[in-house]
Design an enzyme around this catalytic site. Structure first.
Site, PDB file in Angstrom:
ATOM      1  N   THR A 137      16.516 -20.935 -25.779  1.00 48.10           N
ATOM      2  CA  THR A 137      15.608 -21.292 -27.297  1.00 48.10           C
ATOM      3  C   THR A 137      16.991 -21.154 -27.398  1.00 48.10           C
ATOM      4  O   THR A 137      16.306 -21.555 -28.907  1.00 48.10           O
ATOM      5  CB  THR A 137      15.037 -20.064 -26.780  1.00 48.10           C
ATOM      6  N   ILE A 138      17.706 -20.132 -28.006  1.00 49.09           N
ATOM      7  CA  ILE A 138      18.925 -20.550 -29.121  1.00 49.09           C
ATOM      8  C   ILE A 138      19.854 -21.349 -29.232  1.00 49.09           C
ATOM      9  O   ILE A 138      19.858 -22.256 -30.218  1.00 49.09           O
ATOM     10  CB  ILE A 138      19.126 -19.237 -29.598  1.00 49.09           C
TER      11      ILE A 138
ATOM     12  N   GLY B  72      22.822 -10.753 -28.112  1.00 49.81           N
ATOM     13  CA  GLY B  72      22.658 -10.287 -26.764  1.00 49.81           C
ATOM     14  C   GLY B  72      24.292  -9.722 -26.153  1.00 49.81           C
ATOM     15  O   GLY B  72      23.960  -9.274 -25.121  1.00 49.81           O
TER      16      GLY B  72
ATOM     17  N   CYS C  73      17.986 -11.313 -33.100  1.00 52.90           N
ATOM     18  CA  CYS C  73      16.760 -11.895 -33.765  1.00 52.90           C
ATOM     19  C   CYS C  73      16.153 -10.348 -34.615  1.00 52.90           C
ATOM     20  O   CYS C  73      16.093 -10.091 -35.651  1.00 52.90           O
ATOM     21  CB  CYS C  73      15.825 -12.813 -33.623  1.00 52.90           C
ATOM     22  N   ASN C  74      16.144  -9.502 -33.836  1.00 60.25           N
ATOM     23  CA  ASN C  74      15.294  -7.900 -35.320  1.00 60.25           C
ATOM     24  C   ASN C  74      16.458  -7.797 -36.357  1.00 60.25           C
ATOM     25  O   ASN C  74      16.340  -7.097 -36.996  1.00 60.25           O
ATOM     26  CB  ASN C  74      14.985  -7.421 -33.446  1.00 60.25           C
TER      27      ASN C  74
ATOM     28  N   HIS D  44      18.438  -0.660 -32.361  1.00 59.35           N
ATOM     29  CA  HIS D  44      19.081  -1.879 -33.174  1.00 59.35           C
ATOM     30  C   HIS D  44      19.571  -0.696 -33.829  1.00 59.35           C
ATOM     31  O   HIS D  44      20.105  -1.614 -34.905  1.00 59.35           O
ATOM     32  CB  HIS D  44      17.065  -1.661 -33.113  1.00 59.35           C
ATOM     33  N   ALA D  45      19.248   0.342 -34.197  1.00 66.19           N
ATOM     34  CA  ALA D  45      19.834   0.833 -34.997  1.00 66.19           C
ATOM     35  C   ALA D  45      21.387   1.281 -35.347  1.00 66.19           C
ATOM     36  O   ALA D  45      21.854   0.582 -35.804  1.00 66.19           O
ATOM     37  CB  ALA D  45      19.586   2.685 -35.220  1.00 66.19           C
TER      38      ALA D  45
ATOM     39  N   GLN E 118      11.678 -14.912 -33.333  1.00 65.42           N
ATOM     40  CA  GLN E 118      12.805 -14.651 -32.408  1.00 65.42           C
ATOM     41  C   GLN E 118      13.943 -16.050 -32.113  1.00 65.42           C
ATOM     42  O   GLN E 118      14.230 -15.861 -31.649  1.00 65.42           O
ATOM     43  CB  GLN E 118      12.646 -13.663 -31.373  1.00 65.42           C
TER      44      GLN E 118
END
Length: 343
Positions: free
Chosen positions: A13-14, A111, A141-142, A195-196, A303
């Site tokens: 995908t990326i 990742g 992405c996020n 994510h934080a 994403q």
């Protein structure tokens, strides 16, 4: 201009998007891609004239599928000035010893654990800090979406606190083995989500807590965010700043009737964008609300493509090819990245 030689290890995908983006850059040459399975993506890459490299044991499988093989992944790395590793989560770290042994600069994706690289990267936030770093990790992405918003808000008033909820897509459109298809799943139920911590790898010391859920959709992520800033802020100032910031676009739902991720994707299709990619953060203008020194907003994150321009800029930062503003402009111009309004 002598072009730098870039290899992309991993063509999913990326990887396929980064490879296509590299081919559009005036200062880069795609020397090939690393691929371990002879699937339809490899067939298409071969048809596009992209050189394919694989592991030695799989060369026969590729040739049996009619896919030309230029050599081994190690051969590809030897030829490159820098490698963009877009292999699946956790695999990139296993390739790092190869890159190190051959003395090659390398980029990794979000990742991977942060300690795989010298620095975690977001072009709008810390391009200059990444200049000359041998190993750079482009955040997920996020995290890329959150950082674009936070670092842009910092231009108006220092962001002191962030509370965000991430509604994650369940799978990419091509993924047939992932879900859920009829449930909303806390991801995880414990707080904070990862994510934080990832934001903190780029912006040190900010007070941030995130929560995440997975929703049965494939199109985009959606974030809701509340930021507490040092000084009282004006909604119009926020809108004007977003409108003048690259890689952030606004959509006015009241005017355009675009009020969902599905309609954002449909607009991208109708605009003729390749793969209907939307590498910009798409902020719902109607959602922007201020209450004293608090800012509320919602935005969509595609994403599949949001990290593509970040990888291009990270190549230039690592090799010291351009300054921040020049690199971002060249990347945006070559990839057709917008700012202002979606419509």
């Amino acid at each position: 201009m002598e072009k730098v030689k870039v290899a992309v290890n991993g063509y999913g995908t990326i990887g396929k998007r980064v490879a296509d983006a590299i081919r559009l850059q005036p200062d880069m040459e795609l020397i090939g891609v690393g691929k371990t399975s002879p699937n339809y993506e490899a067939i298409i890459a071969d048809k596009k004239g992209i050189k394919i490299y694989t592991v030695k044991d799989n060369i026969g499988k590729f040739e049996k599928s009619g896919i030309r093989v230029a050599g081994t992944i190690e051969d590809m790395v030897k030829e490159a000035d820098i490698v963009v590793d877009t292999t699946p989560n956790g695999v990139g770290a296993t390739y790092k010893p190869l890159y190190q042994s051959l003395g090659k600069n390398a980029l990794f994706q979000g990742g991977e654990k942060a300690d795989v690289a010298d620095i975690s990267f977001s072009a709008l936030c810390n391009y200059d800090e990444a200049k000359g770093k041998k190993y750079i990790r482009v955040v997920s992405c996020n995290t890329t979406g959150m950082l674009r918003i936070i670092c842009t808000m910092n231009k108006i008033s220092k962001v002191e606190k962030v509370r965000a909820t991430i509604v994650r897509r369940a799978a990419d459109p091509k993924e047939v083995k992932r879900g859920p298809i009829n449930s909303i799943v806390p991801d995880p139920a414990s707080v904070p989500s990862h994510h934080a911590k990832d934001v903190l790898t780029v912006i040190k010391g900010i007070d941030i807590v995130t929560m995440a859920v997975i929703a049965p959709t494939t199109l985009m992520h959606l974030h809701t965010m509340v930021l507490t800033v040092k000084d009282k802020v004006n909604r119009d100032d926020i809108i004007n700043t977003f409108l003048n910031t690259p890689r952030i676009i606004l959509v006015n739902s009241s005017r355009t009737t675009v009020s969902s991720t599905a309609e954002i994707i449909e607009v991208s299709r109708d605009m003729g964008r390749v793969r209907y990619d939307i590498p910009e953060v798409v902020v719902f203008e109607d959602s922007i609300y201020t209450n004293g020194n608090e800012v509320f907003l919602m935005y969509g994150v595609h994403q599949e493509s949001i990290v593509v321009p970040e990888n291009i800029d990270a190549i230039r930062a690592s090799l010291g090819l351009m300054g921040k503003e020049e690199s971002i402009k060249v990347t945006n111009d070559t990839l057709g990245i917008m700012k202002g309004y979606l419509l």
